[in-house]
Motif scaffolding. Sequence first.
Motif, PDB file in Angstrom:
ATOM      1  N   GLU A  31       0.865  -1.381   0.108  1.00 21.05           N
ATOM      2  CA  GLU A  31      -0.161  -0.034   0.005  1.00 21.05           C
ATOM      3  C   GLU A  31       0.731   1.122   0.028  1.00 21.05           C
ATOM      4  N   TYR A  32       2.079   1.224   0.533  1.00 18.25           N
ATOM      5  CA  TYR A  32       2.841   2.303   0.511  1.00 18.25           C
ATOM      6  C   TYR A  32       4.181   2.533  -0.505  1.00 18.25           C
ATOM      7  N   VAL A 149     -10.106  12.656   3.757  1.00 14.58           N
ATOM      8  CA  VAL A 149     -10.221  12.121   2.499  1.00 14.58           C
ATOM      9  C   VAL A 149      -9.449  10.571   2.774  1.00 14.58           C
ATOM     10  N   GLY A 150      -9.897   9.995   3.831  1.00 17.29           N
ATOM     11  CA  GLY A 150      -9.539   8.580   4.094  1.00 17.29           C
ATOM     12  C   GLY A 150      -7.863   8.456   4.041  1.00 17.29           C
ATOM     13  N   ASP A 151      -7.325   7.263   3.737  1.00 18.74           N
ATOM     14  CA  ASP A 151      -5.952   7.132   3.947  1.00 18.74           C
ATOM     15  C   ASP A 151      -5.206   7.725   2.708  1.00 18.74           C
ATOM     16  N   ARG A 152      -5.994   8.155   1.963  1.00 12.83           N
ATOM     17  CA  ARG A 152      -5.281   8.667   0.411  1.00 12.83           C
ATOM     18  C   ARG A 152      -4.241   9.817   0.904  1.00 12.83           C
ATOM     19  N   GLY A 153      -4.936  10.716   1.661  1.00 11.37           N
ATOM     20  CA  GLY A 153      -4.042  12.037   2.124  1.00 11.37           C
ATOM     21  C   GLY A 153      -2.641  11.526   2.693  1.00 11.37           C
ATOM     22  N   LYS A 155      -1.111   8.689   2.440  1.00 12.96           N
ATOM     23  CA  LYS A 155      -0.206   8.107   1.480  1.00 12.96           C
ATOM     24  C   LYS A 155       0.365   8.964   0.589  1.00 12.96           C
ATOM     25  N   THR A 156      -0.360   9.980   0.130  1.00 10.14           N
ATOM     26  CA  THR A 156       0.066  11.199  -0.722  1.00 10.14           C
ATOM     27  C   THR A 156       1.178  11.690   0.117  1.00 10.14           C
ATOM     28  N   HIS A 159       4.320   9.717   0.033  1.00 13.20           N
ATOM     29  CA  HIS A 159       4.984   9.568  -1.279  1.00 13.20           C
ATOM     30  C   HIS A 159       5.841  10.530  -1.525  1.00 13.20           C
ATOM     31  N   PHE A 187      -6.054  19.183  -0.546  1.00 15.68           N
ATOM     32  CA  PHE A 187      -6.861  18.112  -0.627  1.00 15.68           C
ATOM     33  C   PHE A 187      -8.242  18.670  -0.963  1.00 15.68           C
TER      34      PHE A 187
END
Length: 540
Positions: A31-32, A149-153, A155-156, A159, A187
């Motif tokens: 996932e990461y 935004v869930g785990d999307r934020g 993870k961004t 990255h 976001f």
Amino acid sequence: MAIPLTRLMSERLTRTLTDFHKDVKQVISDEYNLDPEKIGKFDLLSFQNYLDERLEEADQLSFHAPLEESLPFARGILAKWCFQQVLDFKSICSECIDDLSNEFARLMLEPSERSAWVEYWRLVSPRRKVSSVLVYNPSIRFPSLADMVGDRGFKTIIHELCMLSKNDISLSLDDYLAFLRDRIRRFSLPLNSTELKIVRKLVIEGDFSHERLAKDLGISSQWLSRRLTALKKRNILRRFDRAPFSRIGIRMYHFYVRNIDAVDDPYKLLSKCPFLYTYQSVLTGLWTAYAVFCVPDNHQSIRTLSVAQTAFEKWGFSTMLVEVASSGFSYSFDFYDCEAGEWRMPWEILAVELTRVLNNRLADIIPRVDHPANRTSLSLDQLDMSIIEQVYRGNTSIQGIRSALRVGQQRVNDRMRRLRKDGIIATKWEAHNIGLYENIVIVCDDLDVGEAVAAWARRVPEAIVSFDLNRRLSLLVRLPCGGSYGLAQSIGQVTDAASIGLLGPRIYGAWGLPIDLWDANVQKWLSPTAQVNQWLDSLR
């Protein structure tokens, strides 16, 4: 902790943590997209030592998990330990690594286990003001981002920080906090058609009962309640009780600063100003900085601003001070595309509309959004001012105000009703995190052009329209990505009488509602003489 370390490291727990260790490595890889080999095999002895340190730390902070939460705590510590090994970035500050590891650990826990982890995180990384513009409060900021935004934020952010580290770019604590503040603002969340109707209705038209709002929107009260709860949790809709400053004799000024031959940052000269509400750098255009002053209505305080202007000129700046005589908000969701989940601004069409408004003098027939800054005629005593201060601080419930002021519930209720009736306390809904993160300021001295631009601004997503006594326009707008270019082009095709500037992040100043300066006997504000003199001394 409530359970001894020897029992924590029982055979059952060791087996559970070994399996969890494998799961953590898999998540980190899948996932990461990070290298799980940096973690290696589960070393029971090393982890025991690490856990022992964390348990001792928790004890010192008076954090005590009940027996049934000890296993989740151990799993959280293991996830944090693993992520710290993966994020072994030499160029990034330790606070950043620690925060990212804490958030990863929180996300690896079950939803029911996360609140206890956040409490532990809050204790080991407490809120603190790092500088005049940066606040460190990770245990609130990261979970809020996840709600939005869930785990999307998360993870961004991982990255982007990995890319930074690969290029060997250092990240100090100040750099990290500034990055986090600005990145989170970018976001946004899409709105479906029903959510857009709810947001539009509340933001533009104001507060409604659930029954009335559901009826107007043609949906059930239950469905409305669920959607409202979701919008609030995602930090899209926020409800505020506010106290309009003009109603209580606080005069508002816009202060524009232009660098002529100065070497200092203008914020350095403003940081000690007792009237400074907000400050923003102007990144493009004529002006260097833009500030908002909140000034108690008395001669000495008002005169201070003229003295400060003279001092700024000596430091190599030119300034423009504009008092707000009338102001108002406008919102438009006409160009929000629910299917795409984004704003689609037709700037070419809007340029044509502005031309028509200006040439045909349509501003005279378009309803105004600005209203005069009229002061209340009510007599306000110290209790009134104390209640207003509580509202200003965000404590808006009758029970909360009663507890803070130690006043009877009926007295607070009667005063609140009176203050609301006179408009001294007003309810306002705001929309956030919907893709509006470019802030622009527009100043116009030409009266006809200013009136036209103000009327036309009702077509942009969000605007604050202000005029001074001479009808000189100050306009603040919030736009989607790329909107500043489209707006500048639209206005530039029609007139060159307006100056346009892209604003940097907002910095809040030293001003706080100064109820200790209120003289209830004569219904007037006193001047903060000591703070004024300190500020003027710093300008010499």
